[in-house]
Design a protein around this motif. Structure first.
Motif, short mmCIF file in Angstrom:
data_model
loop_
_atom_site.label_atom_id
_atom_site.label_comp_id
_atom_site.label_asym_id
_atom_site.label_seq_id
_atom_site.Cartn_x
_atom_site.Cartn_y
_atom_site.Cartn_z
N LEU A 49 0.83 -1.20 0.00
CA LEU A 49 0.00 0.00 0.00
C LEU A 49 0.86 1.25 0.00
CD1 LEU A 49 -2.56 -1.09 2.73
CD2 LEU A 49 -2.81 -1.27 0.24
N LEU A 50 1.82 1.30 0.93
CA LEU A 50 2.73 2.43 1.09
C LEU A 50 4.13 1.90 1.36
CD1 LEU A 50 0.54 4.58 3.52
CD2 LEU A 50 0.75 4.86 1.04
N PHE A 51 5.11 2.56 0.79
CA PHE A 51 6.51 2.16 0.97
C PHE A 51 7.29 3.41 1.35
CE2 PHE A 51 10.64 0.50 0.32
CZ PHE A 51 10.55 -0.88 0.20
N GLY A 52 7.40 3.62 2.66
CA GLY A 52 8.04 4.84 3.15
C GLY A 52 7.35 6.05 2.54
N ASP A 53 8.15 7.00 2.08
CA ASP A 53 7.58 8.18 1.44
C ASP A 53 7.79 8.14 -0.07
OD1 ASP A 53 10.30 8.60 1.31
OD2 ASP A 53 10.25 10.53 2.34
N ARG A 54 7.90 6.93 -0.60
CA ARG A 54 8.19 6.77 -2.03
C ARG A 54 6.94 6.79 -2.90
NH1 ARG A 54 12.95 2.44 -3.06
NH2 ARG A 54 14.01 2.57 -1.05
N LEU A 55 7.09 7.41 -4.06
CA LEU A 55 6.15 7.27 -5.16
C LEU A 55 6.79 6.27 -6.12
CD1 LEU A 55 5.05 10.91 -6.08
CD2 LEU A 55 3.57 9.06 -5.32
N ILE A 56 6.12 5.18 -6.39
CA ILE A 56 6.67 4.16 -7.27
C ILE A 56 5.69 3.95 -8.42
CG2 ILE A 56 7.43 1.75 -7.46
CD1 ILE A 56 7.91 1.87 -4.37
N ASP A 57 6.21 4.06 -9.63
CA ASP A 57 5.39 3.86 -10.83
C ASP A 57 6.19 2.99 -11.79
OD1 ASP A 57 3.53 3.92 -12.82
OD2 ASP A 57 3.74 6.06 -13.26
N GLU A 58 6.12 1.71 -11.56
CA GLU A 58 6.82 0.73 -12.40
C GLU A 58 5.78 -0.22 -12.98
OE1 GLU A 58 10.38 -0.98 -11.05
OE2 GLU A 58 10.92 0.73 -9.79
N PRO A 59 6.13 -0.92 -14.04
CA PRO A 59 5.15 -1.84 -14.63
C PRO A 59 4.57 -2.85 -13.64
CG PRO A 59 7.02 -1.58 -16.10
CD PRO A 59 7.37 -0.86 -14.82
N ARG A 60 5.36 -3.33 -12.71
CA ARG A 60 4.90 -4.34 -11.76
C ARG A 60 4.38 -3.77 -10.45
NH1 ARG A 60 9.33 -8.06 -10.14
NH2 ARG A 60 7.62 -9.11 -9.09
N LEU A 61 4.61 -2.49 -10.20
CA LEU A 61 4.31 -1.96 -8.88
C LEU A 61 3.97 -0.47 -8.94
CD1 LEU A 61 4.25 -2.50 -5.80
CD2 LEU A 61 6.69 -1.97 -5.77
N LYS A 62 2.82 -0.13 -8.36
CA LYS A 62 2.40 1.27 -8.22
C LYS A 62 2.16 1.54 -6.74
CE LYS A 62 1.41 1.66 -12.81
NZ LYS A 62 2.62 1.28 -13.47
N VAL A 63 2.87 2.53 -6.19
CA VAL A 63 2.75 2.89 -4.78
C VAL A 63 2.71 4.41 -4.69
CG1 VAL A 63 3.88 2.80 -2.51
CG2 VAL A 63 3.96 0.80 -4.03
N PRO A 64 1.77 4.98 -3.92
CA PRO A 64 0.73 4.33 -3.14
C PRO A 64 -0.17 3.47 -4.02
CG PRO A 64 0.83 6.69 -2.62
CD PRO A 64 1.72 6.45 -3.78
N HIS A 65 -0.73 2.44 -3.39
CA HIS A 65 -1.59 1.52 -4.14
C HIS A 65 -2.68 2.32 -4.84
CE1 HIS A 65 -4.53 -1.63 -4.97
NE2 HIS A 65 -3.49 -2.46 -4.96
N TYR A 66 -2.86 2.07 -6.12
CA TYR A 66 -3.65 2.94 -6.97
C TYR A 66 -5.14 2.98 -6.67
CZ TYR A 66 -4.83 -1.33 -9.51
OH TYR A 66 -5.28 -2.57 -9.84
#
Length: 162
Positions: A98-115
């Motif tokens: 759902l959340l990974f520290g204060d990271r914004l992640i937008d990769e093909p396999r992973l979107k964080v915060p959970h979309y």
């Protein structure tokens, strides 16, 4: 070490037991410490005709990278009989970052915060049990605002995960 929140859900093969087993598996992850687990909640499936879901959120402190953690979570799902036959089908176990520290992640396999977490009371209310009241997501949204826009409807909170 980063603070990470994992959404957990199951609606097949004794869902509460599936979540308890997942919690135990999370304690075995390398470079990771389980720091909390919310109460369990039951809710109707988002799709008609499926059994009710049991959901919870776990909090971790981890030195794993996001993709290392994703791989580890998918391995736990597989060990507990997860079959990926259809995107929205019933499942023995679903583990989402759902959340990974204060990271914004937008990769093909992973979107964080959970979309889609802002639309899901079964994610937000268990998360609120573990996260600080003033939690701000990496994309600038506040958990308190998400909760205010997502009423506690259709959820049954189970006392202690039983």
């Amino acid at each position: 070490m980063e603070r990470i929140y994992i959404g957990m859900g199951s609606n097949l093969a004794a869902p509460q037991e599936q979540l308890r087993n997942a919690v135990q598996a999370l304690t075995q992850l390398p470079k990771t410490q389980l720091t909390g687990v919310s109460a369990f909640y039951q809710s109707d499936s988002l799709l008609p005709g499926q059994p009710r879901y049991t959901n919870a959120v776990a909090a971790l402190e981890s030195a794993l990278t996001p993709l290392e953690l994703l791989d580890a979570l998918q391995a736990i799902e597989n060990q507990q009989g997860r079959e990926r036959l259809e995107r929205w089908g019933p499942r023995t176990l679903d583990l989402d970052i759902l959340l990974f520290g204060d990271r914004l992640i937008d990769e093909p396999r992973l979107k964080v915060p959970h979309y889609q977490m802002q639309e899901r009371a079964f994610v937000l209310y268990p998360l609120a049990e573990l996260a600080p009241a003033q939690l701000e997501l990496a994309d600038g949204r506040r958990l308190s605002d998400l909760l205010a826009a997502c009423p506690f409807v259709g959820l049954d909170r189970l006392a202690t995960g039983d």
